[in-house]
Design a protein around this motif. Sequence first.
Motif, PDB file in Angstrom:
ATOM      1  N   VAL A 164       0.777  -1.009  -0.069  1.00 40.07           N
ATOM      2  CA  VAL A 164       0.066   0.040   0.223  1.00 40.07           C
ATOM      3  C   VAL A 164       0.845   1.272   0.028  1.00 40.07           C
ATOM      4  N   ASP A 165       2.005   1.216   0.971  1.00 43.28           N
ATOM      5  CA  ASP A 165       2.806   2.317   1.036  1.00 43.28           C
ATOM      6  C   ASP A 165       3.684   2.564  -0.421  1.00 43.28           C
ATOM      7  N   CYS A 166       3.797   1.348  -1.161  1.00 41.22           N
ATOM      8  CA  CYS A 166       4.610   1.314  -2.525  1.00 41.22           C
ATOM      9  C   CYS A 166       3.888   2.256  -3.525  1.00 41.22           C
ATOM     10  N   ALA A 167       2.336   1.945  -3.425  1.00 43.64           N
ATOM     11  CA  ALA A 167       1.542   2.430  -4.300  1.00 43.64           C
ATOM     12  C   ALA A 167       1.231   3.878  -4.268  1.00 43.64           C
ATOM     13  N   ALA A 168       1.126   4.221  -2.987  1.00 43.41           N
ATOM     14  CA  ALA A 168       0.911   5.462  -2.412  1.00 43.41           C
ATOM     15  C   ALA A 168       2.128   6.204  -2.666  1.00 43.41           C
ATOM     16  N   SER A 169       3.225   5.882  -2.322  1.00 45.02           N
ATOM     17  CA  SER A 169       4.553   6.825  -2.522  1.00 45.02           C
ATOM     18  C   SER A 169       4.843   7.110  -4.063  1.00 45.02           C
ATOM     19  N   THR A 170       4.592   6.004  -4.964  1.00 48.70           N
ATOM     20  CA  THR A 170       4.882   6.063  -6.209  1.00 48.70           C
ATOM     21  C   THR A 170       3.656   7.079  -6.896  1.00 48.70           C
ATOM     22  N   ALA A 171       2.615   7.073  -6.385  1.00 46.24           N
ATOM     23  CA  ALA A 171       1.602   8.153  -6.883  1.00 46.24           C
ATOM     24  C   ALA A 171       1.833   9.506  -6.106  1.00 46.24           C
ATOM     25  N   HIS A 229       2.173  10.143  -2.550  1.00 46.73           N
ATOM     26  CA  HIS A 229       1.628  10.205  -1.258  1.00 46.73           C
ATOM     27  C   HIS A 229       2.215   9.476  -0.542  1.00 46.73           C
ATOM     28  N   VAL A 230       3.422   9.757   0.185  1.00 44.51           N
ATOM     29  CA  VAL A 230       3.955   8.722   1.019  1.00 44.51           C
ATOM     30  C   VAL A 230       3.177   8.748   2.104  1.00 44.51           C
ATOM     31  N   ARG A 231       3.201   7.296   2.775  1.00 48.66           N
ATOM     32  CA  ARG A 231       2.224   7.079   3.822  1.00 48.66           C
ATOM     33  C   ARG A 231       2.983   7.072   5.308  1.00 48.66           C
ATOM     34  N   ASN A 232       3.220   8.092   5.611  1.00 48.70           N
ATOM     35  CA  ASN A 232       4.358   8.306   6.989  1.00 48.70           C
ATOM     36  C   ASN A 232       3.652   7.608   8.128  1.00 48.70           C
ATOM     37  N   GLU A 233       2.435   7.310   8.317  1.00 53.08           N
ATOM     38  CA  GLU A 233       2.055   6.371   9.452  1.00 53.08           C
ATOM     39  C   GLU A 233       2.409   4.851   9.341  1.00 53.08           C
ATOM     40  N   MET A 234       2.844   4.723   8.119  1.00 54.95           N
ATOM     41  CA  MET A 234       3.358   3.351   7.888  1.00 54.95           C
ATOM     42  C   MET A 234       4.832   3.612   8.084  1.00 54.95           C
ATOM     43  N   CYS A 256      10.206  27.127  14.206  1.00 51.95           N
ATOM     44  CA  CYS A 256      11.119  27.895  15.096  1.00 51.95           C
ATOM     45  C   CYS A 256      12.387  27.397  15.294  1.00 51.95           C
ATOM     46  N   ARG A 257      12.542  25.939  15.442  1.00 52.97           N
ATOM     47  CA  ARG A 257      13.835  25.231  15.506  1.00 52.97           C
ATOM     48  C   ARG A 257      13.739  23.870  15.391  1.00 52.97           C
ATOM     49  N   LYS A 258      14.826  23.065  14.999  1.00 55.82           N
ATOM     50  CA  LYS A 258      14.967  21.719  14.724  1.00 55.82           C
ATOM     51  C   LYS A 258      14.554  21.053  15.949  1.00 55.82           C
ATOM     52  N   TYR A 259      14.037  19.851  15.686  1.00 54.68           N
ATOM     53  CA  TYR A 259      13.319  19.065  16.847  1.00 54.68           C
ATOM     54  C   TYR A 259      13.907  17.429  16.879  1.00 54.68           C
ATOM     55  N   LYS A 260      14.144  16.835  17.693  1.00 54.66           N
ATOM     56  CA  LYS A 260      14.464  15.290  17.713  1.00 54.66           C
ATOM     57  C   LYS A 260      13.229  14.692  17.185  1.00 54.66           C
ATOM     58  N   MET A 261      13.584  13.607  16.440  1.00 53.82           N
ATOM     59  CA  MET A 261      12.607  12.945  15.716  1.00 53.82           C
ATOM     60  C   MET A 261      13.167  11.486  15.476  1.00 53.82           C
ATOM     61  N   PRO A 262      12.947  10.764  16.681  1.00 55.26           N
ATOM     62  CA  PRO A 262      13.466   9.475  16.688  1.00 55.26           C
ATOM     63  C   PRO A 262      12.871   8.420  15.832  1.00 55.26           C
ATOM     64  N   ILE A 263      11.373   8.505  15.473  1.00 54.13           N
ATOM     65  CA  ILE A 263      10.770   7.935  14.475  1.00 54.13           C
ATOM     66  C   ILE A 263      10.706   8.931  13.196  1.00 54.13           C
ATOM     67  N   MET A 264      11.723   8.525  12.078  1.00 58.09           N
ATOM     68  CA  MET A 264      11.614   9.427  10.842  1.00 58.09           C
ATOM     69  C   MET A 264      10.602   9.807  10.191  1.00 58.09           C
ATOM     70  N   ASP A 265      10.350  10.999   9.598  1.00 55.06           N
ATOM     71  CA  ASP A 265       9.198  11.436   8.985  1.00 55.06           C
ATOM     72  C   ASP A 265       9.668  10.971   7.306  1.00 55.06           C
ATOM     73  N   LYS A 266       9.250   9.970   6.599  1.00 56.13           N
ATOM     74  CA  LYS A 266       9.836   9.590   5.567  1.00 56.13           C
ATOM     75  C   LYS A 266       9.590  10.779   4.351  1.00 56.13           C
ATOM     76  N   ARG A 267       8.611  11.516   4.801  1.00 57.95           N
ATOM     77  CA  ARG A 267       8.432  12.708   3.552  1.00 57.95           C
ATOM     78  C   ARG A 267       9.389  13.839   3.748  1.00 57.95           C
ATOM     79  N   GLN A 268      10.094  13.683   4.516  1.00 61.26           N
ATOM     80  CA  GLN A 268      11.341  14.875   4.702  1.00 61.26           C
ATOM     81  C   GLN A 268      12.323  14.782   3.845  1.00 61.26           C
ATOM     82  N   TYR A 269      12.538  13.343   3.257  1.00 58.75           N
ATOM     83  CA  TYR A 269      13.698  13.368   2.410  1.00 58.75           C
ATOM     84  C   TYR A 269      13.446  13.023   0.989  1.00 58.75           C
TER      85      TYR A 269
END
Length: 340
Positions: free
Chosen positions: A203-210, A212-217, A271-284
Amino acid sequence: MNATASALNLSAVAAPAVAAAAADVPGASCSGRFVNPITDVCWSCMFPLTLGSIPLFKGNKPDTPNPSSPVCLCPTTLPPFVMIGLNVGFWEPVRLVDVTQKPFCFVNLGGVKIDPGVGYPAKSSRSSDGVANRSAYHVHWYIYPVMYWLELLTDFLCVERMTFDIAYITELDPLWNDDHLAVLIHPESLVFANPIAVAACSVDCAASTAGHVRNEMFWCAGCQTTMYPMTGNVSGEYGNVQGSLLVAARFAYKMHRQLLADGTSGPKASCRKYKMPIMDKRQYRFQMVNPVRHTTGPFTCPAIGVSSVPYESGKSFPIKGEDYGYLVWRKRNCCVTVVP
């Protein structure tokens, strides 16, 4: 960086000289070239450029969520204890990453090989156990603030102002070279180590290619399969480009999990960077620069999880070996001061 490298070096000295699962690549030589900070960069990947949620330059790439208001208020330690500014969002090339099966092969430094004689040995070339293809890779992570060097958007306080450096070398990291040890930094992988969780990544594959990266996955790397384990060992690889992209994404996640990378996107980062131990895939986004530069066309700078099938033809040279280099684009939301 020095503290991290020193810690990893001490760990490597205590580690076994030979990893049981690693096998040297026979007759392999390190290949690569220096990255030209002007001609090798896909400058259209800098967009969209936004003011709040308003696109100033749209571009043709999907974006991450932006603050709704164009105006931002950030607390300060000096009177009047608040900074008034504009919410700006853009994409910035900030890192380079080598993905290679050869130890200490610095692909983006011209294909030079510098072996200090310690650390883990070469990774295995592709093999099959009758069920799936298996490969394994080392990674080198560079600080590479191109926009600061070229003085682009220099008035933005949020442009990363650092010098070039080699920030991380996985040959000296036992957690990268052992799937069992790696569980220490991502114990939640035991929950997702089942066929249902892996199948959900389609599902994430199809969404990302379209677009719409599914960050909840968060456990999925889209069409590149799963983020776990956060090591260079890849099972089910169908191509070298796909495998190297998966390893690059896993390493970015590993950097976040070890609190060596920050969250820079979304309203929270204004306002500032913050720690993100679970990476947001949409950021890269990852733009290939070695063995060939991928600077034009509709498939440049793909987000994590996007299928590599449409563009991977001609991007791999098995005769030279599986040595890849990527320019890492990171989304940046920040508050640009307009009133002191």
